[in-house]
Design a protein around this motif. Structure first.
Motif, PDB file in Angstrom:
ATOM      1  N   GLU A   1      -2.934  -1.149  -4.757  1.00 43.31           N
ATOM      2  CA  GLU A   1      -4.240  -1.222  -4.115  1.00 43.31           C
ATOM      3  C   GLU A   1      -4.856  -2.606  -4.273  1.00 43.31           C
ATOM      4  O   GLU A   1      -5.291  -3.221  -3.308  1.00 43.31           O
ATOM      5  CB  GLU A   1      -5.179  -0.151  -4.681  1.00 43.31           C
ATOM      6  CG  GLU A   1      -4.800   1.257  -4.291  1.00 43.31           C
ATOM      7  CD  GLU A   1      -5.859   2.259  -4.685  1.00 43.31           C
ATOM      8  OE1 GLU A   1      -6.915   1.838  -5.192  1.00 43.31           O
ATOM      9  OE2 GLU A   1      -5.636   3.467  -4.493  1.00 43.31           O
TER      10      GLU A   1
ATOM     11  N   CYS B   1      -8.611  -6.563  -2.757  1.00 41.65           N
ATOM     12  CA  CYS B   1      -9.635  -5.900  -1.946  1.00 41.65           C
ATOM     13  C   CYS B   1     -10.505  -5.039  -2.846  1.00 41.65           C
ATOM     14  O   CYS B   1     -10.092  -3.955  -3.265  1.00 41.65           O
ATOM     15  CB  CYS B   1      -8.992  -5.039  -0.858  1.00 41.65           C
ATOM     16  SG  CYS B   1     -10.198  -4.192   0.202  1.00 41.65           S
TER      17      CYS B   1
ATOM     18  N   THR C   1      -8.120   0.045  -0.333  1.00 43.97           N
ATOM     19  CA  THR C   1      -7.143  -0.380   0.670  1.00 43.97           C
ATOM     20  C   THR C   1      -7.800  -0.585   2.031  1.00 43.97           C
ATOM     21  O   THR C   1      -8.843  -0.009   2.331  1.00 43.97           O
ATOM     22  CB  THR C   1      -6.032   0.682   0.798  1.00 43.97           C
ATOM     23  OG1 THR C   1      -6.617   1.925   1.202  1.00 43.97           O
ATOM     24  CG2 THR C   1      -5.305   0.850  -0.517  1.00 43.97           C
TER      25      THR C   1
ATOM     26  N   TYR D   1       0.829  -1.213   0.000  1.00 41.00           N
ATOM     27  CA  TYR D   1       0.000   0.000   0.000  1.00 41.00           C
ATOM     28  C   TYR D   1       0.865   1.266   0.000  1.00 41.00           C
ATOM     29  O   TYR D   1       0.535   2.279  -0.642  1.00 41.00           O
ATOM     30  CB  TYR D   1      -0.913   0.018   1.231  1.00 41.00           C
ATOM     31  CG  TYR D   1      -2.094  -0.929   1.160  1.00 41.00           C
ATOM     32  CD1 TYR D   1      -2.507  -1.502  -0.040  1.00 41.00           C
ATOM     33  CD2 TYR D   1      -2.817  -1.236   2.306  1.00 41.00           C
ATOM     34  CE1 TYR D   1      -3.588  -2.349  -0.099  1.00 41.00           C
ATOM     35  CE2 TYR D   1      -3.904  -2.094   2.258  1.00 41.00           C
ATOM     36  CZ  TYR D   1      -4.291  -2.639   1.054  1.00 41.00           C
ATOM     37  OH  TYR D   1      -5.376  -3.475   1.007  1.00 41.00           O
TER      38      TYR D   1
END
Length: 280
Positions: free
Chosen positions: A218, A232, A236, A213
């Protein structure tokens, strides 16, 4: 340790039966704790609680938590509440199994019309149900069934009936508690070293995600030693969010330990767990 669950329509005499049971058990030299639904309201008007599903759920959680704490000692716990949802009574049954104790259900049987009449005769307006809430609770009530293991042994008493105290005492203290099963008992991981390695490896995975990150990644984060990517969909995650998911994974793995305890497979299982939870 034993648990007595009182159930019935609102204003069906549950509190009177709880008082009667408490006096009887104390005469038998038992330590008794009565957990009252009214106490869980903590000054909030009961009609407003039952008209708010989230508040109602919160009250049930409070009652269950208080009962669970008291079941750890050598005493009798009487849960004085509507307990009108069979799923909730099943949760209490699982809790009793986990605590390796016995449980009985006392059903205060009464007609809805008579229950409403008793409600109307209450002098304290704060304790009364309004018609809308009373009728809704009667309609939603799921009566216990002795054929269900979580409702058994079941004692059904009408207002004019004598409470079968001796039979209840016998069911609680002269009967074996149901053995805890996998769903109610924590299974320890066989290898302490595996537990240590799992903790270390999952922490490394979280550190790799946070490091990715920081350099602008991301989605589709590559984890060392893992053939699948961490993804994801919502963007984040913060460090506390990842830590919470990591704790959930550790708890799940402790209850469902892998047979081979292959340390090299931990990153894959953990990333799969993360991806699954975040895609829900």
């Amino acid at each position: 340790m034993p648990l007595v669950i009182l159930t019935g329509f609102p204003c069906s005499g549950k509190t009177s039966r709880a008082t009667e049971l408490k006096s009887f058990f104390e005469s038998e030299m038992k330590v008794v704790h009565v957990i009252s639904e009214d106490d869980a309201f903590e000054g909030i008007e009961k009609n407003s609680v039952y008209m708010n599903p989230s508040k109602e759920k919160e009250v049930r959680a409070i009652l269950k938590s208080r009962a669970q704490r008291l079941l750890d000692g050598g005493n009798v716990v009487i849960l004085d509440g509507g307990n009108y949802i069979k799923g909730y009574r099943y949760e209490l049954y699982c809790m009793s199994k986990e605590c390796k104790t016995t449980q009985v259900t006392v059903h205060c049987q009464i007609s809805s019309g008579e229950a409403w009449s008793w409600n109307e005769r209450r002098k304290n307006e704060f304790e009364k149900f309004n018609k809308e809430v009373h009728d809704a609770l009667v309609m939603r009530y799921e009566a216990p069934d002795s054929r269900n293991r979580w409702d058994s042994p079941l004692f059904t008493v009408f207002p004019a009936d004598r409470l079968p105290t001796s039979e209840i005492l016998e069911s609680l203290f002269e009967r074996k508690a149901p053995p805890p099963n996998k769903s109610t008992q924590c299974q320890p991981i066989s290898s302490t070293n595996f537990l240590y390695e799992m903790d270390k490896v999952t922490q490394n995975v979280v550190s790799e995600i946070l490091s990715a990150y920081k350099i602008g990644a991301e989605n589709d984060v590559k984890i060392q030693g893992c053939p699948i990517y961490f993804s994801c969909p919502g963007g984040t995650l913060s460090a506390p969010q990842l830590a919470r998911l990591r704790r959930q994974f550790l708890s799940y793995t402790k209850l469902n330990p892998p047979r081979d305890e292959d340390i090299s497979a931990i990153p894959v299982h953990f990333v799969q767990f993360l991806n699954h939870r975040l895609s829900e």
